[in-house]
Write a protein that holds these residues in place. Structure first.
Motif, PDB file in Angstrom:
ATOM      1  N   GLY A   1      11.697  -1.660  -3.331  1.00 51.43           N
ATOM      2  CA  GLY A   1      11.076  -2.574  -4.276  1.00 51.43           C
ATOM      3  C   GLY A   1      11.570  -3.996  -4.153  1.00 51.43           C
ATOM      4  N   SER A   2      12.167  -4.316  -3.002  1.00 50.16           N
ATOM      5  CA  SER A   2      12.758  -5.639  -2.801  1.00 50.16           C
ATOM      6  C   SER A   2      12.777  -5.969  -1.316  1.00 50.16           C
ATOM      7  CB  SER A   2      14.181  -5.672  -3.358  1.00 50.16           C
ATOM      8  OG  SER A   2      14.908  -6.769  -2.852  1.00 50.16           O
ATOM      9  N   LEU A   3      12.267  -7.142  -0.968  1.00 49.97           N
ATOM     10  CA  LEU A   3      12.339  -7.577   0.425  1.00 49.97           C
ATOM     11  C   LEU A   3      13.780  -7.779   0.857  1.00 49.97           C
ATOM     12  CD1 LEU A   3       9.394 -10.154   0.516  1.00 49.97           C
ATOM     13  CD2 LEU A   3       9.558  -8.066   1.885  1.00 49.97           C
TER      14      LEU A   3
ATOM     15  N   GLY B   1      -6.565  -4.384   5.731  1.00 49.17           N
ATOM     16  CA  GLY B   1      -7.577  -5.072   4.939  1.00 49.17           C
ATOM     17  C   GLY B   1      -7.420  -4.897   3.450  1.00 49.17           C
ATOM     18  N   VAL B   2      -6.222  -4.507   2.992  1.00 50.35           N
ATOM     19  CA  VAL B   2      -5.973  -4.329   1.559  1.00 50.35           C
ATOM     20  C   VAL B   2      -4.576  -4.834   1.223  1.00 50.35           C
ATOM     21  CG1 VAL B   2      -7.489  -2.317   1.357  1.00 50.35           C
ATOM     22  CG2 VAL B   2      -5.067  -1.983   1.889  1.00 50.35           C
ATOM     23  N   PRO B   3      -4.387  -5.337  -0.007  1.00 57.22           N
ATOM     24  CA  PRO B   3      -3.030  -5.701  -0.439  1.00 57.22           C
ATOM     25  C   PRO B   3      -2.229  -4.436  -0.768  1.00 57.22           C
ATOM     26  CG  PRO B   3      -4.578  -6.078  -2.222  1.00 57.22           C
ATOM     27  CD  PRO B   3      -5.400  -5.680  -1.031  1.00 57.22           C
ATOM     28  N   LEU B   4      -1.002  -4.400  -0.311  1.00 56.06           N
ATOM     29  CA  LEU B   4      -0.150  -3.222  -0.541  1.00 56.06           C
ATOM     30  C   LEU B   4       0.878  -3.456  -1.631  1.00 56.06           C
ATOM     31  CD1 LEU B   4       0.449  -2.292   3.205  1.00 56.06           C
ATOM     32  CD2 LEU B   4      -1.127  -1.182   1.599  1.00 56.06           C
ATOM     33  N   PHE B   5       1.179  -4.718  -1.899  1.00 60.17           N
ATOM     34  CA  PHE B   5       2.194  -5.048  -2.904  1.00 60.17           C
ATOM     35  C   PHE B   5       1.706  -6.180  -3.799  1.00 60.17           C
ATOM     36  CE2 PHE B   5       4.682  -3.389   0.670  1.00 60.17           C
ATOM     37  CZ  PHE B   5       5.523  -2.480   0.022  1.00 60.17           C
TER      38      PHE B   5
ATOM     39  N   MET C   1       8.901  -6.330  -5.519  1.00 60.17           N
ATOM     40  CA  MET C   1       7.660  -5.946  -4.854  1.00 60.17           C
ATOM     41  C   MET C   1       7.150  -4.657  -5.500  1.00 60.17           C
ATOM     42  SD  MET C   1       7.270  -8.189  -2.279  1.00 60.17           S
ATOM     43  CE  MET C   1       6.415  -7.414  -0.901  1.00 60.17           C
ATOM     44  N   ALA C   2       6.021  -4.739  -6.194  1.00 59.69           N
ATOM     45  CA  ALA C   2       5.426  -3.559  -6.842  1.00 59.69           C
ATOM     46  C   ALA C   2       4.233  -3.100  -6.021  1.00 59.69           C
ATOM     47  CB  ALA C   2       4.995  -3.896  -8.261  1.00 59.69           C
TER      48      ALA C   2
ATOM     49  N   ALA D   1      -3.467   0.997  -3.619  1.00 58.36           N
ATOM     50  CA  ALA D   1      -3.558   1.307  -2.184  1.00 58.36           C
ATOM     51  C   ALA D   1      -2.168   1.517  -1.599  1.00 58.36           C
ATOM     52  CB  ALA D   1      -4.282   0.174  -1.459  1.00 58.36           C
ATOM     53  N   GLY D   2      -1.224   0.708  -2.047  1.00 55.65           N
ATOM     54  CA  GLY D   2       0.141   0.845  -1.553  1.00 55.65           C
ATOM     55  C   GLY D   2       0.759   2.177  -1.928  1.00 55.65           C
ATOM     56  N   ARG D   3       0.494   2.635  -3.175  1.00 53.56           N
ATOM     57  CA  ARG D   3       1.038   3.929  -3.602  1.00 53.56           C
ATOM     58  C   ARG D   3       0.441   5.066  -2.780  1.00 53.56           C
ATOM     59  NH1 ARG D   3       0.445   1.422  -8.641  1.00 53.56           N
ATOM     60  NH2 ARG D   3      -1.530   2.491  -9.065  1.00 53.56           N
TER      61      ARG D   3
END
Length: 299
Positions: free
Chosen positions: A18-20, A46-50, A57-58, A62-64
């Motif tokens: 959850g953190s870069l 083609g999608v945001p993940l966070f 970073m949540a 799509a990311g989940r």
């Protein structure tokens, strides 16, 4: 669509931490490089993940969904890669051993001799890795075992047996004023430019410039190299100094370079590492035993 597994590993680390910042530290890469990889993956899919915020970073929906699949995908791919390459080497009665410069040094011939005595007809193929790969081929499935300096990236994923501890010395140009000292205080090196491994090795490079032992003083990088010959040339030509295990002074002696003990810096640790999947492999197990015996015989 083809996706580099490196991008998936990056995604999985950021999703878990959850953190870069924390993910970059764990993967031993710079934070800008990690950010670039996440954006590259998002562009490919083609999608945001966070969702990025000051809190961290949540994952998006799509990311989940991707995060639920990636660990299994990576585990299956790594197992397939390791088993395929391992099967080829076993069929040829070859044990692939990765190593970095200044790994076991003088102990290596004894380790290899001990192994071949236990396994007649087998050959140890020593594979010299560049400093851009501090796992010496383990992570890529190109080595069955590796002789490494600790810490190294992803160390928690591997079996690791400590072999020895030795002081870190400094390599510097022979004409450098500090070469006149019998022992160089590390504090005297804080303002010197350092010859270092690539920034992508993250914490591994930080360790070899002792970034955490400078009381907050920034590190000056004089040259970036990946191979011992380039490292030696950069030091001899005056581009910087470098920390190295004590044995390097014997194994990589060269005109134009002086090696001196350093006070006030932690020592270096040598280890042999291998995959947990090979715990039951008698060939790998015997090699580890030969490493333990061989290094003990050098003390």
């Amino acid at each position: 669509m083809d996706v580099d597994t490196r991008l998936l590993r990056t995604f999985a680390a950021v999703a878990e931490d959850g953190s870069l910042t924390r993910a970059a530290e764990r993967l031993y890469v710079s934070q800008p490089a990690l950010t670039k990889q996440i954006r590259q993956l998002e562009t490919l899919l083609g999608v945001p993940l966070f969702v990025r915020s000051r809190a961290g970073m949540a994952l998006t929906a799509a990311g989940r969904s991707l995060a639920a699949r990636v660990p299994g995908l990576l585990a299956d791919w790594e197992a397939a890669l390791r088993e395929t390459r391992g099967a080829a080497s076993r069929a040829g009665r070859v044990l692939r051993v990765g190593f970095l410069a200044s790994a076991a040094n003088e102990a290596t011939p004894g380790i290899v001799a001990g192994f071949t005595a236990r396994h007649p007809g087998w050959r140890v193929e020593m594979r010299h890795a560049a400093w851009s790969d501090p796992t010496a081929g383990l992570a890529a499935g190109e080595a069955d075992a590796a002789l490494l300096r600790l810490p190294f990236p992803g160390q928690e994923r591997w079996r690791v047996a400590g072999l020895s501890v030795e002081p870190r010395w400094v390599a510097l140009p022979s004409a450098h004023p500090l070469a006149a000292l019998e022992v160089v205080p590390f504090r005297e090196l804080w303002d010197e430019p350092f010859v270092a491994a690539p920034a992508g090795t993250g914490g591994w490079r930080d360790y070899w410039v002792a970034a955490d032992e400078r009381e907050g003083r920034p590190v000056r990088i004089g040259a970036v190299v990946e191979h011992p010959d380039d490292w030696l040339s950069a030091i001899a030509n005056g581009y910087g100094v470098a920390l190295a295990p004590e044995s390097t002074a014997r194994f990589y002696a060269r005109p134009g370079i002086a090696y001196r003990p350093v006070s006030g810096v932690s020592p270096s640790r040598l280890a042999v590492a291998w995959s947990p999947a090979d715990d039951g492999d008698p060939v790998v197990r015997d090699f580890v035993r030969c490493c333990l015996d061989g290094v003990a015989g050098q003390r």
